[in-house]
Scaffold this motif. Structure first.
Motif, mmCIF file in Angstrom:
data_model
loop_
_atom_site.group_PDB
_atom_site.id
_atom_site.type_symbol
_atom_site.label_atom_id
_atom_site.label_comp_id
_atom_site.label_asym_id
_atom_site.label_seq_id
_atom_site.Cartn_x
_atom_site.Cartn_y
_atom_site.Cartn_z
ATOM 1 N N TRP A 131 -7.198 -3.138 1.737
ATOM 2 C CA TRP A 131 -7.183 -4.555 2.090
ATOM 3 C C TRP A 131 -8.563 -5.172 1.874
ATOM 4 C CZ3 TRP A 131 -4.246 -8.509 2.306
ATOM 5 C CH2 TRP A 131 -4.759 -9.693 2.844
ATOM 6 N N ARG A 138 0.845 -1.213 0.000
ATOM 7 C CA ARG A 138 0.000 0.000 0.000
ATOM 8 C C ARG A 138 0.871 1.250 0.000
ATOM 9 N NH1 ARG A 138 -2.624 0.311 5.241
ATOM 10 N NH2 ARG A 138 -0.923 -0.982 5.987
ATOM 11 N N SER A 178 -7.187 -2.895 8.532
ATOM 12 C CA SER A 178 -8.301 -1.947 8.661
ATOM 13 C C SER A 178 -8.353 -0.990 7.469
ATOM 14 C CB SER A 178 -8.178 -1.167 9.972
ATOM 15 O OG SER A 178 -6.990 -0.407 9.953
ATOM 16 N N ASP A 179 -7.516 -1.226 6.496
ATOM 17 C CA ASP A 179 -7.446 -0.336 5.341
ATOM 18 C C ASP A 179 -8.474 -0.749 4.284
ATOM 19 O OD1 ASP A 179 -6.553 0.952 2.885
ATOM 20 O OD2 ASP A 179 -4.693 1.356 3.955
ATOM 21 N N GLU A 216 -1.963 5.556 8.851
ATOM 22 C CA GLU A 216 -1.391 4.311 8.337
ATOM 23 C C GLU A 216 -2.409 3.536 7.521
ATOM 24 O OE1 GLU A 216 1.506 2.887 8.184
ATOM 25 O OE2 GLU A 216 2.743 4.118 9.482
ATOM 26 N N SER A 217 -3.686 3.953 7.548
ATOM 27 C CA SER A 217 -4.656 3.230 6.726
ATOM 28 C C SER A 217 -5.668 4.202 6.138
ATOM 29 C CB SER A 217 -5.347 2.135 7.539
ATOM 30 O OG SER A 217 -6.168 2.711 8.515
ATOM 31 N N TYR A 262 -7.216 9.585 5.331
ATOM 32 C CA TYR A 262 -6.695 8.613 6.297
ATOM 33 C C TYR A 262 -7.757 8.288 7.324
ATOM 34 C CZ TYR A 262 -1.903 9.249 4.685
ATOM 35 O OH TYR A 262 -0.764 9.274 3.944
ATOM 36 N N LYS A 263 -7.650 7.054 7.813
ATOM 37 C CA LYS A 263 -8.515 6.617 8.893
ATOM 38 C C LYS A 263 -7.770 6.953 10.178
ATOM 39 C CE LYS A 263 -11.329 2.546 8.520
ATOM 40 N NZ LYS A 263 -11.347 1.149 8.171
ATOM 41 N N ASP A 314 -1.386 -1.341 10.324
ATOM 42 C CA ASP A 314 -2.867 -1.336 10.245
ATOM 43 C C ASP A 314 -3.400 -1.806 8.890
ATOM 44 O OD1 ASP A 314 -2.485 -0.137 12.679
ATOM 45 O OD2 ASP A 314 -2.986 1.882 11.994
ATOM 46 N N GLU A 315 -2.750 -2.796 8.291
ATOM 47 C CA GLU A 315 -3.164 -3.226 6.958
ATOM 48 C C GLU A 315 -4.630 -3.684 6.913
ATOM 49 O OE1 GLU A 315 -0.916 -5.757 3.806
ATOM 50 O OE2 GLU A 315 -2.005 -7.182 5.050
ATOM 51 N N LEU A 317 2.735 2.315 3.365
ATOM 52 C CA LEU A 317 1.978 2.155 4.613
ATOM 53 C C LEU A 317 2.222 0.733 5.106
ATOM 54 C CD1 LEU A 317 -1.387 3.835 3.515
ATOM 55 C CD2 LEU A 317 0.633 4.909 4.527
#
Ligand code: ADP
Ligand code: MG
Length: 526
Positions: free
Chosen positions: A385, A368, A381-382, A423-424, A417-418, A378-379, A375
């Motif tokens: 993903w 990502r 929650s992206d 990071e996600s 971004y979240k 937090d994969e 990134l």
């Protein structure tokens, strides 16, 4: 008892809440420090048309839990008058502009410096020489946390002997190399993957040494600064624009302060929205500004936001990077056309690597990137993903386990971004749609490749069968073509092979049948 009220300086706020910026513990802080300094180095080079040469050193200090991180670049350097604030004042930046860069917050380097200051008490050291400067400047400085101001402890300068330009930043922090090592190595690898135009050297405190050479002489298109788009502004933004404008009427204000609004459209808009075009923008009260902002957002005749401020990596560079780093047997990369969410332009890019050295996996390996930043955390929650794990790979000829890696890059003037960790990426329907379309586009090319490969394998299998029967075919040929009166003589195998080639070439148009191929198959069978 009465409450005690006070305010915090930005430096004190981030000092208290350093986990927001990724500085939650020594391992994460070491990773984050490398990341912030490398990203500044990349922003100082490629955005300005310079092929990046970046050296990263992580050294262990005499206190074994302290590390000095040094990042050197060949970028544009920093004018000496700005060095103290750039490194000693939180929320001071040259990147508060509407164009895509890696840093945008005026925070990264300062967080590393703050963290170092808290944990080791050491100042940051900055050595820099701007592009056309004749001198090199050195600063040692710390941050006055209460006042959010730099404290310069030492400074000096000397004439330049070589034509060097760039910046070297050294920060000492408490770190945890053994826990951060794998992430840092992965981070550098993922940076190298999308920057095949950069040379990156990394040296760790043990014998870790990575060297990614430059494999291509092409840079991504640099971003251009643009004006805000009417769909992408809010009340506060418009208030600030009105406060700083010199235009004396609404027509000029709209056409000069925004992109996508020409004179004719501005007149039409103001008429429909019920504003006098000659009105001084500074005379609008807050309720009128609110109406103006809402009408701006709902008027659908403005030109869509421009993609100029974006700097995608480009399909060609993605393909080169994937080949270089993952060594797959097949690669395809797609750069989608610009799209828009909530007034912010964005571009989705996808790269798919298949086979070769890509490991067999149960679900695709996902790389990502957001604005060219890898990134790593937090994969799951992206949204990327979510898309990749529910994508119908089967339809594109993939059955897991399969050797499949997928790279997804989103670039935008505003990445959704979240949460604060950055990071996600959050679920935004427009982005989700673009990612899916890009995956489908790449998927179709992958499917064509896989089908072609299967066909070829099938052809080889048939060929192998043919060759197995060479003796019989040969006998047949002999019976047919040898004159019974002549002395029985053996047909040379060369003649048979030649005949086979001509027969098979006619039958199997897509396969280049050579002597060499037939001989190889014969050897394989034996
Ligand atoms: P940001 O990158 O978000 O702007 P930073 O605190 O990381 O915030 O950096 C602050 C500023 O310092 C940058 O905007 C840039 O102008 C300058 N800067 C930092 N590192 C470098 C570098 N390696 N080369 C040139 N300028 C730099
Ligand atoms: Mg930065």
């Amino acid at each position: 008892m009465s409450e005690v009220f006070k305010s915090l300086s930005p430096a004190e706020f981030f000092y208290r809440n350093r986990e927001i910026a990724g500085f939650s513990n020594p391992a994460r802080a070491l990773y984050q420090t490398v990341r912030e300094l490398v990203e500044n180095a990349l922003d100082a080079t490629e955005v300005h048309g310079i092929f990046p040469l970046i050296r990263v050193y992580v050294e262990r200090d005499s206190n074994p839990s302290h590390f000095t991180i040094t990042v050197e670049d060949n970028g544009i350097g920093i004018p000496p008058q700005y060095v103290p604030q750039a490194f000693g004042q939180v929320l001071f930046s040259s990147k508060y502009r509407l164009r895509q860069t890696r840093g945008m917050f005026g925070l990264g380097a300062k967080m590393a410096i703050l963290y170092g200051q808290i944990t080791t008490g050491k100042p940051v050291e900055v050595i820099t020489s701007p592009l056309n400067s004749k001198r090199i400047y050195m600063f040692k400085l710390m941050i006055d946390i209460k006042r959010n101001k730099p404290i310069v402890l030492e400074k000096s300068s000397w004439p330049k002997k070589k034509n060097w330009h760039g910046t070297i930043v050294s920060v000492s922090i408490e770190g945890d190399w053994s826990r951060a090592k794998s992430r840092i190595i992965e981070y550098i690898r993922r940076v190298a993957l999308i920057t095949p135009y950069a040379e990156i050297i990394f040296q760790g405190p043990d014998n870790t040494y990575l060297h990614y050479t430059r494999v291509v002489a092409k840079l991504p298109k640099p971003p251009k600064e643009v004006l805000p788009h009417p769909y992408g502004v809010d009340l506060e933004a418009v208030k600030m624009m009105i406060a700083s404008t010199n235009e004396k009427n609404l027509i000029d204000f709209l056409t000069k302060s925004f992109q996508g609004i020409g004179r004719i459209i501005a007149e039409k808009f103001l008429k429909e929205a019920g504003f006098d075009p000659d009105r001084d923008p500074k005379s609008l009260n807050i309720d009128e500004i609110k109406v103006l902002v809402n009408k701006l957002k709902s008027f659908n005749e403005f030109k869509p936001p421009r993609a100029d401020p974006l700097s995608p990596i480009g399909a060609e560079l993605i393909a080169i990077g994937l080949k270089q780093i993952l060594k797959p047997e097949f690669v395809v990369a797609i750069t989608r056309r610009p799209a828009v969410y909530e007034g912010h332009p964005f571009i989705v890019e996808v790269g798919v690597a298949y086979g070769g050295s890509v490991p067999q996996v149960q679900e695709p390996i996902l790389y990502r990137y957001a604005n060219k930043i890898p990134l790593l955390y937090d994969e799951k929650s992206d949204v990327l993903w979510k898309i990749i794990s529910t994508f119908d790979w089967h339809q594109y000829g993939i059955t897991f386990p399969a050797p499949l890696a997928v790279l997804i890059h989103i670039c935008s003037t505003k990445i959704p971004y979240k949460g604060v960790g950055k990071e996600s990426i959050a679920d935004v329907p427009e982005i989700e749609r673009e990612v899916k379309n890009a995956l489908r586009e790449a998927g179709r090319k992958l499917r064509t490749y896989i089908q072609r490969k299967r066909k070829l394998e099938e052809t080889y299998r048939k060929l192998t069968l043919f060759v197995r029967y060479i003796p019989e075919i040969a006998q047949g040929l002999e019976v047919l073509s040898i004159n019974p009166k002549s002395k029985k003589k053996e047909l040379s195998s060369d003649v048979i092979v030649d005949k086979l080639i001509s027969i098979l070439s006619n039958k199997l148009e897509n396969v280049n049948i050579t002597k060499d191929l037939i001989n190889k198959i014969v050897v394989a069978i034996e």
